[in-house]
Design an enzyme around this catalytic site. Structure first.
Site, PDB file in Angstrom:
ATOM      1  N   SER A 233      11.429  -2.368  10.124  1.00  0.00           N
ATOM      2  CA  SER A 233      10.861  -1.015   9.993  1.00  0.00           C
ATOM      3  C   SER A 233      11.101  -0.169  11.230  1.00  0.00           C
ATOM      4  O   SER A 233      11.283   1.048  11.131  1.00  0.00           O
ATOM      5  CB  SER A 233       9.359  -1.112   9.705  1.00  0.00           C
ATOM      6  OG  SER A 233       9.113  -1.750   8.474  1.00  0.00           O
TER       7      SER A 233
ATOM      8  N   ASP B  94       4.517  -4.343  14.872  1.00  0.00           N
ATOM      9  CA  ASP B  94       5.357  -5.147  15.743  1.00  0.00           C
ATOM     10  C   ASP B  94       6.814  -4.707  15.627  1.00  0.00           C
ATOM     11  O   ASP B  94       7.189  -3.923  14.758  1.00  0.00           O
ATOM     12  CB  ASP B  94       5.220  -6.638  15.407  1.00  0.00           C
ATOM     13  CG  ASP B  94       5.665  -6.952  13.995  1.00  0.00           C
ATOM     14  OD1 ASP B  94       5.925  -6.007  13.230  1.00  0.00           O
ATOM     15  OD2 ASP B  94       5.753  -8.146  13.648  1.00  0.00           O
TER      16      ASP B  94
ATOM     17  N   ASP C 268      10.778  -6.173  15.417  1.00  0.00           N
ATOM     18  CA  ASP C 268      11.670  -7.309  15.200  1.00  0.00           C
ATOM     19  C   ASP C 268      12.925  -7.109  16.036  1.00  0.00           C
ATOM     20  O   ASP C 268      13.555  -6.039  15.990  1.00  0.00           O
ATOM     21  CB  ASP C 268      12.028  -7.434  13.719  1.00  0.00           C
ATOM     22  CG  ASP C 268      10.800  -7.662  12.849  1.00  0.00           C
ATOM     23  OD1 ASP C 268       9.981  -8.518  13.213  1.00  0.00           O
ATOM     24  OD2 ASP C 268      10.661  -6.977  11.814  1.00  0.00           O
TER      25      ASP C 268
ATOM     26  N   ASP D 118       8.801  -9.989  17.590  1.00  0.00           N
ATOM     27  CA  ASP D 118       9.346 -11.214  17.018  1.00  0.00           C
ATOM     28  C   ASP D 118      10.820 -11.284  17.403  1.00  0.00           C
ATOM     29  O   ASP D 118      11.608 -10.398  17.031  1.00  0.00           O
ATOM     30  CB  ASP D 118       9.208 -11.227  15.495  1.00  0.00           C
ATOM     31  CG  ASP D 118       7.765 -11.341  15.048  1.00  0.00           C
ATOM     32  OD1 ASP D 118       6.907 -11.674  15.890  1.00  0.00           O
ATOM     33  OD2 ASP D 118       7.488 -11.089  13.863  1.00  0.00           O
TER      34      ASP D 118
ATOM     35  N   LYS E 278       4.963   2.383   1.657  1.00  0.00           N
ATOM     36  CA  LYS E 278       4.399   1.249   2.393  1.00  0.00           C
ATOM     37  C   LYS E 278       2.890   1.389   2.552  1.00  0.00           C
ATOM     38  O   LYS E 278       2.148   0.409   2.398  1.00  0.00           O
ATOM     39  CB  LYS E 278       5.071   1.131   3.766  1.00  0.00           C
ATOM     40  CG  LYS E 278       6.482   0.594   3.725  1.00  0.00           C
ATOM     41  CD  LYS E 278       7.127   0.572   5.096  1.00  0.00           C
ATOM     42  CE  LYS E 278       6.375  -0.309   6.059  1.00  0.00           C
ATOM     43  NZ  LYS E 278       7.017  -0.364   7.385  1.00  0.00           N
TER      44      LYS E 278
ATOM     45  N   TYR F 192       1.398  -5.790  -0.533  1.00  0.00           N
ATOM     46  CA  TYR F 192       2.411  -5.784   0.525  1.00  0.00           C
ATOM     47  C   TYR F 192       2.347  -7.123   1.268  1.00  0.00           C
ATOM     48  O   TYR F 192       1.617  -7.265   2.243  1.00  0.00           O
ATOM     49  CB  TYR F 192       2.161  -4.622   1.490  1.00  0.00           C
ATOM     50  CG  TYR F 192       3.267  -4.382   2.506  1.00  0.00           C
ATOM     51  CD1 TYR F 192       4.213  -3.392   2.299  1.00  0.00           C
ATOM     52  CD2 TYR F 192       3.359  -5.138   3.669  1.00  0.00           C
ATOM     53  CE1 TYR F 192       5.220  -3.153   3.227  1.00  0.00           C
ATOM     54  CE2 TYR F 192       4.359  -4.916   4.599  1.00  0.00           C
ATOM     55  CZ  TYR F 192       5.286  -3.920   4.375  1.00  0.00           C
ATOM     56  OH  TYR F 192       6.283  -3.697   5.289  1.00  0.00           O
TER      57      TYR F 192
END
Length: 662
Positions: free
Chosen positions: A102, A113, A115, A167, A228, A237
Site C-alpha cells: 500500500s 506499516d 513493506d 516488514d 479499503k 479485510y
C-alpha cells in the site's frame, strides 16, 4: 471443468485472444460536474475518518526508508569484507531496497506499516540476512520490537524503526552487484532462483504491475483508499482469515479503473460495487494476459490444474508467475463478501441519486449482533514479550477451523471476526487475545439437539499440536481455550466505530443445576522426555457463575427463536449418568482469564507455514497420561433438547492446554 472451457471460449470470441486476456474499456466517458462534486464529498468523508497523514508524517516515513537503505548497503559491504570478497566487488556490490504494498501504491493509511524488499547479490545467502543483518538492526537504538520469522511462507523480519512499523523481506538475484537502476520486472531475473526469493520479489513486482496498469494513478489511489476503509469497517479485510487482503482489493479496483479509464474516483467506487455485486464467481479478475514461460514456476491455470479449479474467488496477480491472491476464500467468506458488495451497491446507488451520504457506506458492522451462536477462541500467554508471535501463528490456523465447521450439515455459515481483542496483562503478567466465530444454522436442516462440535475441533487441535512442536509454544505455557456461547451471553461490546472495548458483563450468581457435575480431569503428566500425544484436553472442574439472564433459560433455535419446552427435564440427568456420559458444569464467558480491560492493537506475526494445509496428526488415545477421561463425549453444547423447564443452559468448556512431561 466445463465452466472454465466455456469461459475460455467466450474470452477468445470477445477479445480475439485466449488465456483469459483482459477485456477492453467499457466506457471512456469523462466525468460530469456532479461526479466531481461526489468525489469532493468522498474525499471530505475520508479525511474526517483520519486515514490521511500530514506532510510531516509523510516526510518522516520517507526519511526512515532512506535510513534503512543506508544501513542495508552498509551491511552488504561489511558482509563482503567478512567473506573475503575482492575489493573491486565490495566497492560495487550496491544493494537496493524497494518499498511495496500500500505504501508503494500511495494508498496506505495513517500509521500503517511499510513493506520493504531488500535485494542483494547472488553470493549473499538468505541466512546472512537473518543473522548478521538481524544483529545489526538489533544494535540500532531506533529499532524496537525486532522479530525474525525465517520459517514463514515468505520469510520476514518485523521491526519498528523510529516509530514506523516495517516488514523486511530479502531476495538475492543472480548478479555480482545490484545496480541502482535495476528493473525487477524483468522475468529473466527469476531464472534459477529459489521459491523463497521468487515470492519475496513478487511482492514488489505485483505492486508495480498494478500501479502501471491503471490509467489515472490519483483516481486509483483515492478509490482504493475508499474501498479499503469500507472493507475494514465491514470486517472483510484479512487474507489470513479467509477474506481478501490489500493486494486482492487493489487488483479489483485497478480492473474497474481500466474498464472506466476517464471516470472520477466516486464513479470508480460506484462501478466497483455495481460490477462486483453481480460478478459470476469463479470468473477470474485479471489485469493482464496469463504468461507461461516454462514449467519452472506454477502459474494459475484451472484448465490444467485441478487445485486451481477449486478456487472460489480467483483474483489473479499481474506479475509472473501469476497466482490467485484470494485462494484462502472459503464458502462462508465468499457469501459474506458478496452480501457486503450488494449492500455497498445499494448505498452507492442512493448516493448517486442524492438520497444518502458517504458516511453510511463506511459504517462499522456490529458483529456481536449478527448471529445467535458463537464460538470463542482465547489464547493466553504467560508473558507479553512473545505474545504477538503466538497470536500471528495461531491466527493463521483459524481459517482451517472455519472450513471444518462449514462441513457440518446444519451450519450454513461460519464467520470469524477479523477484529481480535487483546486484554491488558493481568497481575501475574499473563496476556490474552480472543477471537469470535459466528455460526449461522440452517433452519431446514437444524433440529433441537446438543451441539457436539468436538469431532470438528479435533483437526484444529491437531493443527495447534503441530504448531506447538515447531514453535515451542508449550515451553512458554501458552494455553488455548475454546467455548460455545449464545448471543445474549457474549461479553464483547463495540460502543464506538473503530474503537474496540473488551468489557465483561458483571456476573449474576445462579445455583448450579443438578445435572452439572464436574467433568473428568486430565491426569498429571508422567515423567519422561518428549511431548505427550495427543494434546492435553482439559475441562473445567468447578462450576462458574453464569452471566446469562432468564432469556438464556430456554433452548435456542437457529437465530434466537425459543423452541417449545420438552417434558424430560427431571429424567435427563439421570439418563445421562446411567449411560455413562460425563456431565459438565455450568460455565460463563465472564469467568475466562484475561477478559477485562480495554483492547490493545497487537501486531500480527506472519505465518510460519506454507499456505498448503499440513497433514493432520491422529491422537494416540492409548497414551498412559491421557486416558479416555480426557476426551469428553459432549463438547461445545447448548442446552440439550431434553431440557425444557427454566434452568441455566449447559455450556461446556474446552481447554486445549499445551503441557509437557517432566
Amino acid at each position: 471443468m466445463s465452466f472454465w472451457r466455456n469461459f475460455n471460449k467466450e474470452r477468445e470470441a470477445a477479445v480475439g485472444c485466449s488465456n483469459y486476456d483482459c477485456a477492453p474499456p467499457v466506457s471512456e466517458a469523462f466525468p460530469e460536474e456532479k461526479d466531481l462534486d461526489r468525489t469532493k464529498s468522498l474525499l471530505e468523508e475520508l479525511r474526517s475518518c483520519g486515514i490521511f497523514e500530514d506532510s510531516g508524517e509523510l516526510q518522516h516515513r520517507e526519511n526512515v526508508v532512506k535510513k534503512l537503505e543506508s544501513l542495508y548497503k552498509e551491511w552488504l559491504k561489511e558482509t563482503c569484507v567478512s567473506m573475503d570478497v575482492p575489493e573491486v566487488v565490495t566497492d560495487k556490490v550496491g544493494g537496493k531496497i524497494f518499498p511495496f504494498g500500500s505504501y508503494h501504491l500511495g494508498a496506505d493509511f495513517k500509521g500503517a506499516d511499510i513493506d520493504i524488499l531488500c535485494v542483494g547479490p547472488g553470493f549473499v545467502e538468505r541466512k546472512e540476512f537473518f543473522t548478521s543483518f538481524y544483529n545489526k538492526l538489533k544494535a540500532q537504538k531506533e529499532v524496537k520490537d525486532l522479530l525474525a520469522i525465517e520459517e514463514a511462507f515468505v520469510p520476514v523480519i518485523k521491526l519498528t524503526y523510529d516509530g514506523i512499523e516495517m516488514d523486511l523481506v530479502y531476495a538475492r538475484v543472480n548478479l555480482r552487484s545490484v545496480p541502482e537502476k535495476i528493473s525487477l520486472l524483468d522475468d529473466s531475473l527469476l531464472t534459477n532462483l529459489k521459491p523463497e526469493c521468487v515470492r519475496s520479489l513478487n511482492g514488489y513486482r505485483v505492486t508495480e504491475e498494478i500501479r502501471r496498469s491503471v490509467p489515472n494513478v490519483s483516481t486509483f489511489q483515492l478509490a482504493l483508499r475508499a474501498i479499503k476503509l469500507w472493507a475494514k469497517r465491514r470486517r472483510i479485510y484479512s487474507n489470513k482469515l479467509g477474506f481478501l487482503g490489500g493486494v486482492s482489493w487493489a487488483i479489483m479496483v485497478a480492473s474497474i479503473c481500466k474498464m472506466y479509464p476517464n471516470a472520477s474516483a466516486s464513479t470508480v467506487v460506484h462501478k466497483f460495487f455495481q460490477d462486483f455485486s453481480v460478478w459470476t464467481w469463479p470468473r477470474p479478475v485479471l489485469l493482464r494476459t496469463l504468461v507461461y514461460h516454462d514449467k519452472s514456476f506454477a502459474v494459475w491455470n484451472p484448465l490444467d490444474n485441478k487445485a486451481d479449479r477449486a478456487h472460489l474467488m480467483p483474483i489473479i496477480t499481474p506479475a509472473y508467475p501469476q497466482q490467485n491472491s484470494a485462494f484462502n476464500v472459503s464458502r462462508s467468506t465468499l457469501a459474506i463478501i458478496k452480501e457486503e458488495l450488494q449492500r455497498g451497491y445499494a448505498i452507492t446507488e442512493d448516493i448517486q441519486e442524492g438520497k444518502e451520504k458517504w458516511a453510511k457506506l463506511f459504517q462499522t458492522s456490529k458483529f456481536t449482533n449478527q448471529y445467535q451462536h458463537y464460538i470463542k477462541l482465547q489464547l493466553t500467554s504467560p508473558t507479553e514479550e512473545k505474545h504477538p508471535e503466538w497470536v500471528g501463528l495461531l491466527e493463521s490456523k483459524i481459517r482451517h477451523l472455519v472450513k471444518t465447521l462449514e462441513r457440518i450439515e446444519y451450519i450454513s455459515r461460519a464467520h470469524v471476526n477479523t477484529e481480535s481483542l487483546t486484554a491488558p496483562p493481568t497481575r501475574d503478567g499473563k496476556i490474552t487475545t480472543s477471537w469470535l466465530i459466528g455460526l449461522l444454522l440452517d433452519p431446514k436442516v437444524y433440529r433441537p439437539r446438543v451441539f457436539n462440535l468436538y469431532p470438528e475441533l479435533k483437526p484444529f487441535r491437531c493443527h495447534v499440536y503441530n504448531l506447538s512442536e515447531t514453535t515451542n509454544m508449550t515451553e512458554n505455557g501458552v494455553t488455548l481455550w475454546s467455548r460455545y456461547i449464545l448471543k445474549e451471553n457474549q461479553t464483547w461490546r463495540d460502543p464506538h466505530p473503530g474503537n474496540r472495548v473488551f468489557r465483561p458483563v458483571a456476573p449474576t450468581v445462579r445455583p448450579q443445576t443438578p445435572s452439572a457435575a464436574p467433568c473428568g480431569a486430565v491426569r498429571p503428566a508422567m515423567t519422561g522426555k518428549g511431548w505427550p500425544k495427543p494434546l492435553a484436553l482439559k475441562r473445567n472442574q468447578s462450576s462458574v457463575p453464569s452471566t446469562s439472564g432468564p432469556s438464556a433459560s430456554a433452548s435456542v433455535g437457529p437465530q434466537g427463536t425459543k423452541r417449545p419446552s420438552h417434558p424430560q427435564l427431571e429424567t435427563s440427568a439421570k439418563r445421562m449418568r446411567s449411560e455413562g456420559q460425563p456431565t459438565c458444569p455450568v460455565s460463563s464467558p465472564a469467568a475466562e482469564p484475561g477478559s477485562s480491560g480495554p483492547s490493545q492493537s497487537t501486531k500480527r506475526a506472519c505465518s510460519s507455514e506454507p499456505e498448503t494445509q499440513s497433514k493432520k496428526l491422529k491422537p494416540d488415545l492409548k497414551t498412559p497420561a491421557f486416558t479416555s477421561q480426557t476426551v469428553p463425549a459432549d463438547e461445545l453444547c447448548d442446552q440439550p433438547s431434553g431440557l425444557s423447564t427454566p434452568a441455566a443452559p449447559v455450556k461446556h468448556n474446552i481447554t486445549f492446554k499445551l503441557m509437557r512431561r517432566f
